[in-house]
Design a protein around this motif. Structure first.
Motif, PDB file in Angstrom:
ATOM      1  N   ASP A 124       0.837  -1.195   0.000  1.00  0.00           N
ATOM      2  CA  ASP A 124       0.000   0.000   0.000  1.00  0.00           C
ATOM      3  C   ASP A 124       0.880   1.257   0.000  1.00  0.00           C
ATOM      4  O   ASP A 124       2.108   1.177   0.067  1.00  0.00           O
ATOM      5  N   ARG A 125       0.224   2.401  -0.066  1.00  0.00           N
ATOM      6  CA  ARG A 125       0.970   3.641  -0.252  1.00  0.00           C
ATOM      7  C   ARG A 125       1.912   3.931   0.926  1.00  0.00           C
ATOM      8  O   ARG A 125       3.065   4.309   0.725  1.00  0.00           O
ATOM      9  N   ASP A 126       1.431   3.740   2.132  1.00  0.00           N
ATOM     10  CA  ASP A 126       2.292   4.030   3.285  1.00  0.00           C
ATOM     11  C   ASP A 126       3.526   3.134   3.291  1.00  0.00           C
ATOM     12  O   ASP A 126       4.639   3.589   3.554  1.00  0.00           O
ATOM     13  N   THR A 127       3.311   1.863   3.000  1.00  0.00           N
ATOM     14  CA  THR A 127       4.443   0.925   2.952  1.00  0.00           C
ATOM     15  C   THR A 127       5.407   1.326   1.846  1.00  0.00           C
ATOM     16  O   THR A 127       6.625   1.350   2.034  1.00  0.00           O
ATOM     17  N   ALA A 128       4.840   1.652   0.678  1.00  0.00           N
ATOM     18  CA  ALA A 128       5.686   2.004  -0.469  1.00  0.00           C
ATOM     19  C   ALA A 128       6.517   3.254  -0.167  1.00  0.00           C
ATOM     20  O   ALA A 128       7.728   3.281  -0.437  1.00  0.00           O
ATOM     21  N   LEU A 129       5.879   4.263   0.377  1.00  0.00           N
ATOM     22  CA  LEU A 129       6.606   5.526   0.580  1.00  0.00           C
ATOM     23  C   LEU A 129       7.761   5.377   1.561  1.00  0.00           C
ATOM     24  O   LEU A 129       8.722   6.141   1.510  1.00  0.00           O
ATOM     25  N   GLY A 130       7.678   4.393   2.410  1.00  0.00           N
ATOM     26  CA  GLY A 130       8.817   4.123   3.287  1.00  0.00           C
ATOM     27  C   GLY A 130      10.026   3.581   2.532  1.00  0.00           C
ATOM     28  O   GLY A 130      11.135   3.530   3.064  1.00  0.00           O
ATOM     29  N   GLN A 131       9.790   3.141   1.275  1.00  0.00           N
ATOM     30  CA  GLN A 131      10.855   2.556   0.439  1.00  0.00           C
ATOM     31  C   GLN A 131      11.310   3.509  -0.659  1.00  0.00           C
ATOM     32  O   GLN A 131      12.114   3.121  -1.517  1.00  0.00           O
ATOM     33  N   ILE A 132      10.766   4.719  -0.688  1.00  0.00           N
ATOM     34  CA  ILE A 132      11.110   5.627  -1.784  1.00  0.00           C
ATOM     35  C   ILE A 132      12.605   5.956  -1.717  1.00  0.00           C
ATOM     36  O   ILE A 132      13.177   6.081  -0.636  1.00  0.00           O
ATOM     37  N   HIS A 133      13.218   6.040  -2.896  1.00  0.00           N
ATOM     38  CA  HIS A 133      14.677   6.208  -2.946  1.00  0.00           C
ATOM     39  C   HIS A 133      15.091   6.756  -4.306  1.00  0.00           C
ATOM     40  O   HIS A 133      14.289   6.809  -5.239  1.00  0.00           O
ATOM     41  N   ARG A 134      16.358   7.140  -4.416  1.00  0.00           N
ATOM     42  CA  ARG A 134      16.988   7.442  -5.705  1.00  0.00           C
ATOM     43  C   ARG A 134      18.013   6.351  -5.999  1.00  0.00           C
ATOM     44  O   ARG A 134      18.585   5.772  -5.089  1.00  0.00           O
ATOM     45  N   ASP A 135      18.254   6.114  -7.317  1.00  0.00           N
ATOM     46  CA  ASP A 135      19.199   5.071  -7.727  1.00  0.00           C
ATOM     47  C   ASP A 135      20.598   5.663  -7.911  1.00  0.00           C
ATOM     48  O   ASP A 135      20.755   6.835  -8.241  1.00  0.00           O
ATOM     49  N   ASP A 136      21.575   4.788  -7.765  1.00  0.00           N
ATOM     50  CA  ASP A 136      22.980   5.165  -7.956  1.00  0.00           C
ATOM     51  C   ASP A 136      23.428   4.663  -9.328  1.00  0.00           C
ATOM     52  O   ASP A 136      24.371   3.901  -9.443  1.00  0.00           O
ATOM     53  N   ASN A 137      22.726   5.119 -10.387  1.00  0.00           N
ATOM     54  CA  ASN A 137      22.925   4.551 -11.729  1.00  0.00           C
ATOM     55  C   ASN A 137      24.279   4.853 -12.341  1.00  0.00           C
ATOM     56  O   ASN A 137      24.708   4.155 -13.262  1.00  0.00           O
ATOM     57  N   ASN A 138      24.907   5.931 -11.924  1.00  0.00           N
ATOM     58  CA  ASN A 138      26.078   6.419 -12.657  1.00  0.00           C
ATOM     59  C   ASN A 138      27.388   6.241 -11.906  1.00  0.00           C
ATOM     60  O   ASN A 138      28.391   6.852 -12.258  1.00  0.00           O
ATOM     61  N   ARG A 139      27.352   5.367 -10.925  1.00  0.00           N
ATOM     62  CA  ARG A 139      28.594   5.047 -10.236  1.00  0.00           C
ATOM     63  C   ARG A 139      29.558   4.418 -11.258  1.00  0.00           C
ATOM     64  O   ARG A 139      29.149   3.556 -12.035  1.00  0.00           O
ATOM     65  N   PHE A 140      30.779   4.871 -11.279  1.00  0.00           N
ATOM     66  CA  PHE A 140      31.830   4.386 -12.197  1.00  0.00           C
ATOM     67  C   PHE A 140      31.592   4.775 -13.656  1.00  0.00           C
ATOM     68  O   PHE A 140      32.285   4.311 -14.551  1.00  0.00           O
ATOM     69  N   ASN A 141      30.598   5.624 -13.930  1.00  0.00           N
ATOM     70  CA  ASN A 141      30.334   6.049 -15.306  1.00  0.00           C
ATOM     71  C   ASN A 141      31.238   7.232 -15.641  1.00  0.00           C
ATOM     72  O   ASN A 141      31.150   8.275 -14.984  1.00  0.00           O
ATOM     73  N   PRO A 142      32.138   7.110 -16.638  1.00  0.00           N
ATOM     74  CA  PRO A 142      33.048   8.225 -16.959  1.00  0.00           C
ATOM     75  C   PRO A 142      32.281   9.511 -17.261  1.00  0.00           C
ATOM     76  O   PRO A 142      31.241   9.484 -17.929  1.00  0.00           O
TER      77      PRO A 142
END
Ligand SMILES: [Fe+2]
Length: 231
Positions: A124-142
């Motif tokens: 549900d929404r409350d559970t989901a919002l506790g997991q909201i995050h940003r990704d680290d997509n560009n680690r090691f990307n020149p």
């Protein structure tokens, strides 16, 4: 303080700015919706895959379709001593079980990194919002290469579920005033700068939701795909 997640949060330390080349189309909102996929991916292609226990954004399992070395390993790009950017993905043994999915990813034409089918249990929404995050997509990307972003293709039909997206506020946390929602019906396709936007899926269904998530490098090829798929 944000009502969603509390500081300090690990996502707040992931860079928002960098010299990487980005797509103009993602500049205004950080995501774009594309037209729905005309031909649904056959159910057999995602149910038969080998799933691994890997938690991200909720109670999830992932079936790797492309990894850094073609092995079934959700961490493949960041193996200690062999760190690589999220590009140059190689198809895993799961690829033989999902030829339509592999063709779909390859037809984009852009350099792809990790490609995975996610299986997400209802939350549900409350559970989901506790997991909201940003990704680290560009680690090691020149710095002189393209910014890595992620695409979604919804495999199951959950029109009442949605991808919740928020910009980061000045406090380094998601800003609820900027919330945008992308519906998750079958065939829904969208591209998200998941390093810029905080994101999580609210899944109101009673059965698991499946989606294809692919990392792509920003550049002319990905731009052309967007132009084709926005028409
Ligand atoms: Fe994420």
């Amino acid at each position: 303080m944000s009502p969603l997640v509390e500081a300090p949060h690990w996502s707040s330390d992931i860079p928002l700015t960098s010299p990487h080349a980005r797509l103009d189309a993602l500049a205004p909102a950080g995501f774009v919706r594309l037209r729905d996929l005309a031909e649904p991916i056959p159910e057999s292609e995602y149910l038969a895959l080998e799933y691994m226990d890997w938690k991200s954004g909720g109670d999830t399992n992932f079936a790797p379709v492309a990894t850094a070395d073609g092995e079934l390993d959700c961490r493949g790009f960041w193996k200690p001593g062999d760190e690589r950017p999220d590009k140059g993905g190689r198809i895993t043994s799961n690829g033989e079980l999902c030829p339509t999915i592999v063709r779909y990813v390859e037809s984009v034409g852009a350099d792809f990194g990790r490609v995975r089918v996610i299986k997400l249990e209802p939350q549900d929404r409350d559970t989901a919002l506790g997991q909201i995050h940003r990704d680290d997509n560009n680690r090691f990307n020149p710095d002189n290469e393209g910014w890595v972003v992620r695409s979604w293709l919804e495999l199951t039909d959950n029109p009442d579920s949605y991808m919740c997206l928020m910009e980061q506020g000045p406090d380094g946390l998601p800003d609820p005033a900027t919330e945008q929602r992308v519906p998750l019906h079958r065939g829904s396709q969208f591209l998200v700068d998941t390093q810029r936007l905080w994101h999580v899926v609210v899944h109101t269904g009673t059965a698991p939701r499946y989606a294809l998530i692919s990392s792509f490098e920003s550049g002319r090829a990905l731009e052309r795909w967007l132009e084709r798929e926005q028409a």
